[in-house]
Design an enzyme around this catalytic site. Sequence first.
Site, PDB file in Angstrom:
ATOM      1  N   HIS A  55      -3.525   6.058   3.867  1.00  0.00           N
ATOM      2  CA  HIS A  55      -4.339   4.926   3.415  1.00  0.00           C
ATOM      3  C   HIS A  55      -3.825   3.601   3.977  1.00  0.00           C
ATOM      4  CE1 HIS A  55      -5.875   1.955   0.432  1.00  0.00           C
ATOM      5  NE2 HIS A  55      -6.906   2.776   0.335  1.00  0.00           N
TER       6      HIS A  55
ATOM      7  N   SER B  79     -11.376  -0.610  -0.183  1.00  0.00           N
ATOM      8  CA  SER B  79     -10.087  -0.655   0.523  1.00  0.00           C
ATOM      9  C   SER B  79     -10.262  -0.972   1.988  1.00  0.00           C
ATOM     10  CB  SER B  79      -9.365   0.687   0.404  1.00  0.00           C
ATOM     11  OG  SER B  79      -8.669   0.811  -0.803  1.00  0.00           O
TER      12      SER B  79
ATOM     13  N   ASP C 267       0.837  -1.196   0.000  1.00  0.00           N
ATOM     14  CA  ASP C 267       0.000   0.000   0.000  1.00  0.00           C
ATOM     15  C   ASP C 267       0.880   1.258   0.000  1.00  0.00           C
ATOM     16  OD1 ASP C 267      -2.265   1.867   0.865  1.00  0.00           O
ATOM     17  OD2 ASP C 267      -3.280  -0.062   1.040  1.00  0.00           O
TER      18      ASP C 267
ATOM     19  N   VAL D 166      -6.801 -14.700  -5.912  1.00  0.00           N
ATOM     20  CA  VAL D 166      -6.909 -13.851  -4.735  1.00  0.00           C
ATOM     21  C   VAL D 166      -8.292 -13.936  -4.105  1.00  0.00           C
ATOM     22  CG1 VAL D 166      -5.217 -12.249  -5.710  1.00  0.00           C
ATOM     23  CG2 VAL D 166      -7.665 -11.792  -6.035  1.00  0.00           C
TER      24      VAL D 166
ATOM     25  N   ASP E  39      -0.579   2.398  18.168  1.00  0.00           N
ATOM     26  CA  ASP E  39      -1.621   1.369  18.141  1.00  0.00           C
ATOM     27  C   ASP E  39      -1.286   0.222  17.190  1.00  0.00           C
ATOM     28  OD1 ASP E  39      -3.920   0.674  19.434  1.00  0.00           O
ATOM     29  OD2 ASP E  39      -5.248   2.021  18.349  1.00  0.00           O
TER      30      ASP E  39
ATOM     31  N   VAL F 298      -8.297   2.370  18.602  1.00  0.00           N
ATOM     32  CA  VAL F 298      -9.245   1.380  18.108  1.00  0.00           C
ATOM     33  C   VAL F 298      -8.662  -0.009  18.299  1.00  0.00           C
ATOM     34  CG1 VAL F 298     -10.266   2.940  16.400  1.00  0.00           C
ATOM     35  CG2 VAL F 298      -8.279   1.556  15.760  1.00  0.00           C
TER      36      VAL F 298
ATOM     37  N   ASN G  83     -13.846   0.494  -6.603  1.00  0.00           N
ATOM     38  CA  ASN G  83     -14.889   1.462  -6.272  1.00  0.00           C
ATOM     39  C   ASN G  83     -15.576   2.074  -7.488  1.00  0.00           C
ATOM     40  OD1 ASN G  83     -13.981   1.014  -3.678  1.00  0.00           O
ATOM     41  ND2 ASN G  83     -12.871   2.943  -3.521  1.00  0.00           N
TER      42      ASN G  83
ATOM     43  N   ASN H  71      -5.294  -2.156  23.455  1.00  0.00           N
ATOM     44  CA  ASN H  71      -4.399  -1.542  24.438  1.00  0.00           C
ATOM     45  C   ASN H  71      -4.991  -0.343  25.164  1.00  0.00           C
ATOM     46  OD1 ASN H  71      -4.508   0.188  22.310  1.00  0.00           O
ATOM     47  ND2 ASN H  71      -2.289   0.389  22.024  1.00  0.00           N
TER      48      ASN H  71
END
Length: 398
Positions: free
Chosen positions: A134, A330, A102, A253, A111, A151, A227, A147
């Site tokens: 992204h 994505s 990416d 895939v 995080d 999130v 998209n 933690n």
Amino acid sequence: SNPAAVAKQMAAKHRFEADHIYQYALKGYSAVIPNSAVEKIMSDPRVKSLEPDTIHYAIGKRSPDPSEENTMQEVVPTGVKRIGAYPCVIPGAVDVDVAIIDTGIDLDHPDLHVVSAVSFVSGRVISGDDDNGHGTHVAGIIAAKDNDIGVVGVVPGARLHAVKVLNKGGRGFLSSIIAGVDYVTAHADVIEVANMSIGGVGYSSAYREAIQESVNSGVVYVVAAGNEGKDVYGADGILGTSDDYTPVAFPEVITVSAMTDTDGQAGGLGDPSIYGELDDTLAHFSNFSTTVTPENPVNSFGAAIDLAAPGVDIYSTYKDGGYAKMSGTSMASPHVAGCIALYLAKYGYGDDDLITAEDIKEFRQYLIDGAEMQSFWGVVNTLDPDTKKEGPVKAGAI
């Protein structure tokens, strides 16, 4: 057997400089080749094929939500709730490695557990750090730590590998993406899962060959459907033509479409998203599938689409240590990549500790068979544009 040596010889003979050298997912190289040398290279008996480079893109968009802010108290995102991934109970450490092919990952994000980073972006970029956001968002959906801050991801704390192939603008050459696939293939003894929330138009035999070899090496690839609101095989509905969306069209895939979920549960009772998408419906932008190639190794209600997952207004980690909402297929893809990682972390993958292409087929079919049918979403019309009704992935099936 030695692509680097051949590339060096050809570069010297035809007066160009080779860029990426491919040694693991396929044997070859990329370069800016003078027009005068193209025919000579194509006639060289050592050359199997020569393809023009193309531009590919990150296919998620930041949501214009003014309420976004960094959170110091952990929240469970609606997508993680909707697929039933939290709380997930894995005895001991989370022993699984996931590559994010990416825009990179924020290497210092508190995080995320990032264990390696590499960049194949042309130019001066040498770090796998994310200057777009992204890739970091995708990484958090999969593996944000449990933690007490920010999130939590589908498989919290999984080891992440940043494979940067797209630039600050979320764009990148296919030659760089193949270099990323080549890198992951070289590290298939460590990396089990790779997420690709990127896409472009046009079939490439080199791209598919690289993915095939990487899958045969034991890496599970999970990709976003795209998209454009169109068939993944293009208007002709046929794999292998110039209007294919790739890598989503490749049968090797796991392909994921996007649904809208605004309250973390089925029933269609949540408020509409900020884009006006209705709760528990397929996102209007999500690519779909009406046919499937006989080469596809699994059977899905969605034809060439394996699964759906939440992909609208998804809250996750972002660059510069932040958090943000983003929308797109994505964001759907990493929910499924996280489920694959969860499966591997919980159960392993065979007596010999080596993932095979047959194992990957079984993983895919297992998740497809355990998916929630669209008739259970709680709405009369899920707004799926075709008759092929893929279901959302369910971590509870794992």
